[in-house]
Design a protein around this motif. Structure first.
Motif, PDB file in Angstrom:
ATOM      1  N   THR A   1      -1.272  -3.357  25.366  1.00 44.34           N
ATOM      2  CA  THR A   1      -1.268  -2.510  24.174  1.00 44.34           C
ATOM      3  C   THR A   1      -1.499  -3.374  22.925  1.00 44.34           C
ATOM      4  O   THR A   1      -1.289  -4.594  22.946  1.00 44.34           O
ATOM      5  CB  THR A   1       0.070  -1.768  23.992  1.00 44.34           C
ATOM      6  N   VAL A   2      -1.940  -2.732  21.859  1.00 43.58           N
ATOM      7  CA  VAL A   2      -2.058  -3.382  20.548  1.00 43.58           C
ATOM      8  C   VAL A   2      -1.515  -2.414  19.502  1.00 43.58           C
ATOM      9  O   VAL A   2      -1.308  -1.232  19.794  1.00 43.58           O
ATOM     10  CB  VAL A   2      -3.526  -3.716  20.175  1.00 43.58           C
ATOM     11  N   THR A   3      -1.273  -2.914  18.293  1.00 44.77           N
ATOM     12  CA  THR A   3      -0.918  -2.041  17.189  1.00 44.77           C
ATOM     13  C   THR A   3      -2.165  -1.847  16.332  1.00 44.77           C
ATOM     14  O   THR A   3      -2.736  -2.828  15.844  1.00 44.77           O
ATOM     15  CB  THR A   3       0.218  -2.643  16.345  1.00 44.77           C
TER      16      THR A   3
ATOM     17  N   GLY B   1       0.828  -1.201   0.000  1.00 49.20           N
ATOM     18  CA  GLY B   1       0.000   0.000   0.000  1.00 49.20           C
ATOM     19  C   GLY B   1       0.861   1.251   0.000  1.00 49.20           C
ATOM     20  O   GLY B   1       1.898   1.295   0.660  1.00 49.20           O
ATOM     21  N   SER B   2       0.444   2.256  -0.755  1.00 53.94           N
ATOM     22  CA  SER B   2       1.204   3.497  -0.822  1.00 53.94           C
ATOM     23  C   SER B   2       0.239   4.674  -0.971  1.00 53.94           C
ATOM     24  O   SER B   2      -0.587   4.651  -1.873  1.00 53.94           O
ATOM     25  CB  SER B   2       2.160   3.450  -2.021  1.00 53.94           C
ATOM     26  N   PRO B   3       0.309   5.710  -0.102  1.00 58.79           N
ATOM     27  CA  PRO B   3       1.120   5.788   1.104  1.00 58.79           C
ATOM     28  C   PRO B   3       0.794   4.630   2.054  1.00 58.79           C
ATOM     29  O   PRO B   3      -0.296   4.076   2.002  1.00 58.79           O
ATOM     30  CB  PRO B   3       0.710   7.119   1.736  1.00 58.79           C
ATOM     31  N   ALA B   4       1.768   4.310   2.910  1.00 52.93           N
ATOM     32  CA  ALA B   4       1.644   3.126   3.754  1.00 52.93           C
ATOM     33  C   ALA B   4       0.526   3.262   4.782  1.00 52.93           C
ATOM     34  O   ALA B   4       0.109   4.363   5.134  1.00 52.93           O
ATOM     35  CB  ALA B   4       2.970   2.872   4.464  1.00 52.93           C
ATOM     36  N   MET B   5       0.077   2.086   5.252  1.00 56.07           N
ATOM     37  CA  MET B   5      -0.924   2.058   6.325  1.00 56.07           C
ATOM     38  C   MET B   5      -0.356   2.744   7.576  1.00 56.07           C
ATOM     39  O   MET B   5       0.816   2.596   7.894  1.00 56.07           O
ATOM     40  CB  MET B   5      -1.268   0.597   6.649  1.00 56.07           C
ATOM     41  N   ASN B   6      -1.194   3.492   8.279  1.00 50.55           N
ATOM     42  CA  ASN B   6      -0.797   4.055   9.567  1.00 50.55           C
ATOM     43  C   ASN B   6      -0.772   2.938  10.594  1.00 50.55           C
ATOM     44  O   ASN B   6      -1.714   2.144  10.669  1.00 50.55           O
ATOM     45  CB  ASN B   6      -1.824   5.105  10.004  1.00 50.55           C
ATOM     46  N   LEU B   7       0.307   2.870  11.368  1.00 52.02           N
ATOM     47  CA  LEU B   7       0.430   1.853  12.420  1.00 52.02           C
ATOM     48  C   LEU B   7       0.778   2.560  13.722  1.00 52.02           C
ATOM     49  O   LEU B   7       1.803   3.231  13.814  1.00 52.02           O
ATOM     50  CB  LEU B   7       1.525   0.844  12.054  1.00 52.02           C
ATOM     51  N   VAL B   8      -0.078   2.430  14.707  1.00 54.23           N
ATOM     52  CA  VAL B   8       0.094   3.162  15.965  1.00 54.23           C
ATOM     53  C   VAL B   8      -0.065   2.198  17.141  1.00 54.23           C
ATOM     54  O   VAL B   8      -0.993   1.389  17.168  1.00 54.23           O
ATOM     55  CB  VAL B   8      -0.981   4.277  16.084  1.00 54.23           C
ATOM     56  N   THR B   9       0.861   2.292  18.097  1.00 58.80           N
ATOM     57  CA  THR B   9       0.736   1.480  19.310  1.00 58.80           C
ATOM     58  C   THR B   9      -0.258   2.158  20.248  1.00 58.80           C
ATOM     59  O   THR B   9      -0.123   3.340  20.538  1.00 58.80           O
ATOM     60  CB  THR B   9       2.095   1.358  20.028  1.00 58.80           C
ATOM     61  N   ALA B  10      -1.273   1.406  20.692  1.00 62.44           N
ATOM     62  CA  ALA B  10      -2.340   2.025  21.489  1.00 62.44           C
ATOM     63  C   ALA B  10      -2.617   1.222  22.740  1.00 62.44           C
ATOM     64  O   ALA B  10      -2.518  -0.013  22.752  1.00 62.44           O
ATOM     65  CB  ALA B  10      -3.608   2.127  20.638  1.00 62.44           C
ATOM     66  N   LYS B  11      -2.969   1.952  23.793  1.00 61.29           N
ATOM     67  CA  LYS B  11      -3.254   1.317  25.076  1.00 61.29           C
ATOM     68  C   LYS B  11      -4.694   0.808  25.070  1.00 61.29           C
ATOM     69  O   LYS B  11      -5.611   1.509  24.647  1.00 61.29           O
ATOM     70  CB  LYS B  11      -3.092   2.376  26.169  1.00 61.29           C
TER      71      LYS B  11
END
Ligand code: ATP
Ligand code: MG
Length: 363
Positions: free
Chosen positions: A274-276, A237-247
């Motif tokens: 936490t999860v991504t 995928g471009s732009p890449a998927m957003n990946l965020v570490t979340a509580k």
């Protein structure tokens, strides 16, 4: 024609601890166009060379059709390979280059001539048969290299970044031609590229490698919609998927001052607190401030005509204490301005959740 099977095929180079290709299991159907993709050094060329017989297989096996070829020399495997640097013989004409393998094999001149002509017609290079390679453009040379493989009528085509010497525009047109040609010939093909767009547009299926390990092998659609782990999610995928570490919270996860709801199944499957979270730029929509909206400070707006992308940061820190970068696709007719704060909402059903430790997709 033939199917291909990698059965726990492993390659260890002397002097390195980790295998360059680690217990690769892959089945490629007869006539299929399979693309191997991944970042530099992940083991794509090594996998291809193991199939070609140019690289030893230290463990496991490789099959072509119903033959175990693990110990067979390259010439007995009935494959034709097209490399990035296709190295045509400069002193030979196009026709001589294309017919060379048949000549070495001692085939009669009339047969060689006919096969070369057929392949040249297929590739639309008939008018160049008497020229030397130096009098051809890059794209034309690339087609001669393809022609050289086609005239051999192999069971399998192997291609290692064959388009990387071409400029961007020619790459796009040539990749379409190669994919169409492969479908017409129906010859099982393994194609290596580091370009995920090339992989997604050409392959019946795409195998994603990282650090010598197969991450996922599936259709382009399935890779995009249901990436098996955070690596594939970020790579395709471009732009890449957003990946965020979340509580994690009781019924979801915190995300940059807002929150997202998660099913109990996902929360229970998570290891740790936490999860991504993963969400693609086009899975975000601009909304008004609310309980399920996430505020983003806009750093940059990229207007591409058909689309506009907003690059920004979460207004609040994530579970790792950083303000994650976020990319969102927005309506190109009403883009926000630099410095604005926009409120974004992740469309329901377009949120991906991965284990924060293993990266594996959670149910
Ligand atoms: N002959 C060799 N001897 C030792 N190590 C090697 C050899 N060839 C490759 N490697 C190592 O094996 C790993 C995989 O290499 P490979 O060429 O398969 O990567 P790749 O995915 O094709 O990368 P690229 O996209 O850069 O071509 C790399 O870490 C590389 O350094
Ligand atoms: Mg390579």
């Amino acid at each position: 024609m033939a199917s291909i099977t990698y059965d726990k095929a492993t390659r260890r180079y002397a002097g390195s601890e980790r295998p360059a290709v680690d217990a690769l299991d892959l089945e490629i159907a007869d006539g299929e166009f399979l693309v191997l993709v991944g970042p530099s050094g992940c083991g794509k060329s090594t996998s291809l060379r193991m199939l070609a017989g140019l690289e030893d297989i230290d463990d496991g096996a490789v099959w072509i059709g119903d033959r175990d070829v693990t110990q067979l020399p390259p010439r007995s495997r009935d494959i034709a390979m097209v490399f990035q640097n296709y190295a045509l013989y400069p002193h030979m004409t196009v026709a001589q280059n294309m017919g060379f393998a048949l000549k070495i094999a001692g085939r009669p001149a009339s047969e060689i001539k006919q096969k070369v002509l057929e392949a040249a017609k297929l590739l639309d290079i008939e008018q160049y048969l008497d020229r030397k390679p130096k009098a051809l453009s890059g794209g034309q040379r690339q087609r001669v290299a393809m022609g050289r493989a086609i005239v051999r009528e192999p069971q399998v085509f192997l291609m290692d970044e064959p388009l990387s010497n071409l400029d961007a525009k020619l790459r796009v047109s040539t990749r379409t031609q190669i994919a169409a040609l492969q479908r017409r010939l129906g010859v099982t093909t393994v194609y290596v590229t580091h370009d995920q767009v090339e992989a997604m547009t050409m392959g019946d299926r795409v195998a994603v490698l990282s650090d010598g390990l197969l991450q996922q092998c599936d259709t382009p659609r399935a890779l995009y919609d249901r990436p098996a782990n955070a690596f594939v999610a970020g790579f395709i995928g471009s732009p890449a998927m957003n990946l965020v570490t979340a509580k994690l919270t009781a019924d979801g996860a915190e995300l940059g001052g807002g929150s997202v709801r998660l099913t109990r199944e996902v929360i229970q499957a998570a290891d740790g607190d936490t999860v991504t979270l993963g969400f693609r730029p086009e899975s975000l929509e601009v909304t008004t401030e609310g309980p399920d909206s996430v505020p983003i400070k806009v750093d940059l707006v990229e207007e591409l005509g058909s689309d506009a992308y907003v690059y920004g940061k979460l207004a609040e820190t994530d579970a790792e204490g950083t303000k994650s970068n976020i990319v969102a696709r927005v309506d190109p007719r009403t883009p926000p301005a630099m410095g604005d704060t926009v409120h974004l909402r992740i469309r329901p059903d377009e949120l991906h959740v991965f284990s924060a430790t293993s990266g594996a997709r959670l149910p």
